[in-house]
Motif scaffolding. Structure first.
Motif, PDB file in Angstrom:
ATOM      1  N   ASN A   1     134.177  28.865 -61.431  1.00 57.81           N
ATOM      2  CA  ASN A   1     133.882  30.198 -60.888  1.00 57.81           C
ATOM      3  C   ASN A   1     132.825  30.908 -61.730  1.00 57.81           C
ATOM      4  OD1 ASN A   1     135.543  31.215 -58.481  1.00 57.81           O
ATOM      5  ND2 ASN A   1     137.035  30.068 -59.671  1.00 57.81           N
ATOM      6  N   ALA A   2     132.904  30.766 -63.050  1.00 58.55           N
ATOM      7  CA  ALA A   2     131.933  31.421 -63.938  1.00 58.55           C
ATOM      8  C   ALA A   2     130.519  30.921 -63.678  1.00 58.55           C
ATOM      9  CB  ALA A   2     132.313  31.195 -65.392  1.00 58.55           C
ATOM     10  N   LEU A   3     130.361  29.611 -63.546  1.00 51.43           N
ATOM     11  CA  LEU A   3     129.030  29.061 -63.274  1.00 51.43           C
ATOM     12  C   LEU A   3     128.492  29.587 -61.945  1.00 51.43           C
ATOM     13  CD1 LEU A   3     126.647  27.196 -63.915  1.00 51.43           C
ATOM     14  CD2 LEU A   3     127.949  25.333 -62.857  1.00 51.43           C
ATOM     15  N   ILE A   4     129.331  29.614 -60.946  1.00 47.09           N
ATOM     16  CA  ILE A   4     128.902  30.127 -59.638  1.00 47.09           C
ATOM     17  C   ILE A   4     128.536  31.609 -59.735  1.00 47.09           C
ATOM     18  CG2 ILE A   4     129.733  30.689 -57.304  1.00 47.09           C
ATOM     19  CD1 ILE A   4     131.282  27.953 -57.490  1.00 47.09           C
TER      20      ILE A   4
ATOM     21  N   LYS B   1     133.148  18.837 -68.459  1.00 48.92           N
ATOM     22  CA  LYS B   1     131.986  18.201 -69.083  1.00 48.92           C
ATOM     23  C   LYS B   1     130.732  18.410 -68.227  1.00 48.92           C
ATOM     24  CE  LYS B   1     130.238  13.826 -70.851  1.00 48.92           C
ATOM     25  NZ  LYS B   1     130.461  12.393 -71.036  1.00 48.92           N
ATOM     26  N   GLY B   2     130.838  18.146 -66.944  1.00 50.80           N
ATOM     27  CA  GLY B   2     129.684  18.290 -66.059  1.00 50.80           C
ATOM     28  C   GLY B   2     129.237  19.732 -65.885  1.00 50.80           C
ATOM     29  N   LEU B   3     130.174  20.619 -65.644  1.00 51.44           N
ATOM     30  CA  LEU B   3     129.772  22.001 -65.374  1.00 51.44           C
ATOM     31  C   LEU B   3     129.283  22.708 -66.628  1.00 51.44           C
ATOM     32  CD1 LEU B   3     131.722  24.756 -65.896  1.00 51.44           C
ATOM     33  CD2 LEU B   3     133.146  23.541 -64.312  1.00 51.44           C
ATOM     34  N   HIS B   4     129.832  22.371 -67.795  1.00 52.76           N
ATOM     35  CA  HIS B   4     129.334  22.984 -69.023  1.00 52.76           C
ATOM     36  C   HIS B   4     127.938  22.480 -69.352  1.00 52.76           C
ATOM     37  CE1 HIS B   4     132.507  25.581 -70.850  1.00 52.76           C
ATOM     38  NE2 HIS B   4     133.160  25.063 -69.821  1.00 52.76           N
ATOM     39  N   HIS B   5     127.630  21.239 -68.991  1.00 51.35           N
ATOM     40  CA  HIS B   5     126.266  20.740 -69.158  1.00 51.35           C
ATOM     41  C   HIS B   5     125.308  21.557 -68.282  1.00 51.35           C
ATOM     42  CE1 HIS B   5     122.906  18.022 -69.717  1.00 51.35           C
ATOM     43  NE2 HIS B   5     122.733  18.117 -68.406  1.00 51.35           N
ATOM     44  N   LYS B   6     125.672  21.724 -67.007  1.00 50.46           N
ATOM     45  CA  LYS B   6     124.839  22.515 -66.089  1.00 50.46           C
ATOM     46  C   LYS B   6     124.707  23.959 -66.568  1.00 50.46           C
ATOM     47  CE  LYS B   6     125.418  22.197 -61.639  1.00 50.46           C
ATOM     48  NZ  LYS B   6     124.244  21.792 -60.872  1.00 50.46           N
ATOM     49  N   TRP B   7     125.809  24.549 -66.995  1.00 48.28           N
ATOM     50  CA  TRP B   7     125.847  25.941 -67.440  1.00 48.28           C
ATOM     51  C   TRP B   7     124.966  26.127 -68.672  1.00 48.28           C
ATOM     52  CZ3 TRP B   7     131.288  28.467 -68.563  1.00 48.28           C
ATOM     53  CH2 TRP B   7     131.183  29.855 -68.525  1.00 48.28           C
ATOM     54  N   HIS B   8     125.088  25.203 -69.626  1.00 54.91           N
ATOM     55  CA  HIS B   8     124.281  25.273 -70.840  1.00 54.91           C
ATOM     56  C   HIS B   8     122.796  25.145 -70.501  1.00 54.91           C
ATOM     57  CE1 HIS B   8     122.345  23.451 -74.457  1.00 54.91           C
ATOM     58  NE2 HIS B   8     122.882  24.534 -74.973  1.00 54.91           N
ATOM     59  N   LEU B   9     122.445  24.199 -69.645  1.00 53.75           N
ATOM     60  CA  LEU B   9     121.064  24.027 -69.216  1.00 53.75           C
ATOM     61  C   LEU B   9     120.522  25.321 -68.614  1.00 53.75           C
ATOM     62  CD1 LEU B   9     118.653  22.070 -68.752  1.00 53.75           C
ATOM     63  CD2 LEU B   9     119.702  21.518 -66.538  1.00 53.75           C
ATOM     64  N   LEU B  10     121.317  25.949 -67.792  1.00 53.57           N
ATOM     65  CA  LEU B  10     120.926  27.214 -67.169  1.00 53.57           C
ATOM     66  C   LEU B  10     120.706  28.293 -68.233  1.00 53.57           C
ATOM     67  CD1 LEU B  10     120.686  28.309 -64.207  1.00 53.57           C
ATOM     68  CD2 LEU B  10     123.045  29.080 -64.454  1.00 53.57           C
ATOM     69  N   MET B  11     121.668  28.436 -69.145  1.00 50.23           N
ATOM     70  CA  MET B  11     121.597  29.513 -70.135  1.00 50.23           C
ATOM     71  C   MET B  11     120.429  29.357 -71.104  1.00 50.23           C
ATOM     72  SD  MET B  11     125.546  30.523 -71.012  1.00 50.23           S
ATOM     73  CE  MET B  11     126.062  28.893 -71.503  1.00 50.23           C
ATOM     74  N   VAL B  12     120.160  28.144 -71.559  1.00 50.20           N
ATOM     75  CA  VAL B  12     119.063  27.985 -72.532  1.00 50.20           C
ATOM     76  C   VAL B  12     117.694  28.158 -71.894  1.00 50.20           C
ATOM     77  CG1 VAL B  12     120.413  26.574 -74.140  1.00 50.20           C
ATOM     78  CG2 VAL B  12     118.986  25.443 -72.405  1.00 50.20           C
ATOM     79  N   ASN B  13     117.657  28.225 -70.582  1.00 43.46           N
ATOM     80  CA  ASN B  13     116.390  28.441 -69.882  1.00 43.46           C
ATOM     81  C   ASN B  13     116.270  29.833 -69.273  1.00 43.46           C
ATOM     82  OD1 ASN B  13     114.686  25.887 -69.919  1.00 43.46           O
ATOM     83  ND2 ASN B  13     116.769  25.130 -69.562  1.00 43.46           N
TER      84      ASN B  13
END
Length: 178
Positions: free
Chosen positions: A74-77, A117-129
């Protein structure tokens, strides 16, 4: 130990008034590394141990793991909605009811760990950009009747990661003696 300490072993989240770049980077790092930390603390737990609770009337370890997968999905969305819409209203959900559904009580936590694992990878990618303008974007939470910046939400979820890691460690320490 008092019930409030058992419920909030690291205390409740208090967002600083000024969120420095160092604070934000620390939060991003905590969110990034959460999946490996939760895997490390749950690796090799028996079915019996997965049923241990961190406090009386609280969730057991497996429910905490499944909840983190639900909550962080939910947080990522919500992050993505805030990045692509103007102060969107997010949809709350009944965490306590979700925790009682079959996927919240399943003894196999491996799939929730894979989701994390998958969603935190996506979330981290989003945040660092994200740039400063992105971090100031907001969403509206109807339960609290206010808008939250993504910068403050990053802090909330970094806290959420550490909060539930502490719950799991607490359950293991007390060995279901509640």
């Amino acid at each position: 130990m008092e019930l409030d300490q058992l419920k909030y072993p690291i205390g409740q989240f208090n967002c600083p008034e000024i969120i420095t770049e160092d604070i934000l980077n620390n939060w991003i790092s905590e969110i990034q590394h959460f999946p490996e930390q939760i895997v490390a603390v749950t690796d090799g737990l028996s079915k019996e141990e997965l049923h241990w609770k961190y406090r009386p009337y609280g969730w057991n370890i497996k429910q905490v793991v499944h909840h983190c997968a639900d909550s962080h999905s939910n947080a990522l969305i919500r992050f993505k909605l805030a990045l692509t819409e103007n102060n969107p209203t997010i949809k709350p959900y009944a965490e306590d009811v979700w925790a009682e559904l079959i996927d919240g009580t399943d003894d196999d936590i491996s799939y929730s760990l894979l989701i994390l694992k998958g969603l935190h990878h996506k979330w981290h990618l989003l945040m660092v950009n994200m740039d400063e303008k992105d971090w100031e974007k907001t969403y509206f939470h109807p339960e609290s009747n206010k808008s939250f910046t993504l910068k403050s939400v990053a802090g909330l979820y970094a806290w959420h990661c550490n909060h539930h890691l502490a719950h799991i460690k607490q359950a293991l320490l007390h060995k279901n003696n509640f």
